[in-house]
Design an enzyme around this catalytic site. Structure first.
Site, PDB file in Angstrom:
ATOM      1  N   GLY A   1       0.839  -1.196   0.000  1.00 39.72           N
ATOM      2  CA  GLY A   1       0.000   0.000   0.000  1.00 39.72           C
ATOM      3  C   GLY A   1       0.870   1.240   0.000  1.00 39.72           C
ATOM      4  CB  CYS A   2       0.280   4.653   1.308  1.00 39.31           C
ATOM      5  SG  CYS A   2       1.175   6.197   1.547  1.00 39.31           S
ATOM      6  CG  PHE A   3       6.036   4.678  -0.353  1.00 41.65           C
ATOM      7  CD1 PHE A   3       5.936   5.928   0.213  1.00 41.65           C
ATOM      8  CD2 PHE A   3       6.212   4.594  -1.718  1.00 41.65           C
ATOM      9  CE1 PHE A   3       6.017   7.072  -0.559  1.00 41.65           C
ATOM     10  CE2 PHE A   3       6.297   5.736  -2.510  1.00 41.65           C
ATOM     11  CZ  PHE A   3       6.197   6.983  -1.933  1.00 41.65           C
TER      12      PHE A   3
END
Length: 155
Positions: free
Chosen positions: A54-56
């Protein structure tokens, strides 16, 4: 590793001075302080692992908190455009996934333990979505750097 628990990488070593990369908000500023070097790890003994979860930003923080993780870098992987911008990746047209690359000392933390962090940090059954973030760039992925990692990830 410094005595305050922060990981640091020696970038130069002189007679009277050691330059450290702390990957910290004070990086780039000239500071003078006393530290005790607790461990010194040879660069060639370190390994890398790369995860899409997902969003890092969230996974990066989780990996940074693991003892034995030396550094993390966020970026994009698996796409068709070289050096894409954030806007290009978000458009969904480049094929990239947001990833965290972890540099770690396998004497302190195993790839299996990093996999445990990966699995705990996201929902791999949610296709192209993590929490409120939606798009192909948020897909899950384990991008291995050796046959041993690929074997362990497949278990």
């Amino acid at each position: 590793m410094l005595s305050n628990g922060l990981p640091a990488r020696v970038t130069s070593l002189g007679e009277q001075e050691v330059t450290l990369d702390l990957n910290h908000e004070l990086a780039g500023r000239h500071l003078t302080f006393e530290v005790e070097l607790l461990t010194l790890t040879a660069q060639d003994s370190l390994q890398k692992a790369t995860f899409g979860a997902g969003c890092f930003w969230g996974p990066e923080l989780a990996f940074q908190r693991v003892p034995g993780v030396i550094s993390t870098e966020v970026g994009y992987s698996q796409g068709q455009v070289e050096d894409p911008s954030y806007e290009q990746v978000c458009s969904g047209s480049t094929g990239h996934a947001e990833v965290v690359q972890v540099t770690y000392d396998p004497q302190q933390v195993s790839f299996r333990e990093l996999l445990d962090v990966f699995w705990a940090k996201h929902d791999p059954t949610s296709l192209n979505k993590q929490g409120a973030d939606s798009g192909t760039q948020y897909r899950a992925g384990i991008y291995t750097h050796s046959p041993e990692q690929a074997e362990e990830a497949a278990k």
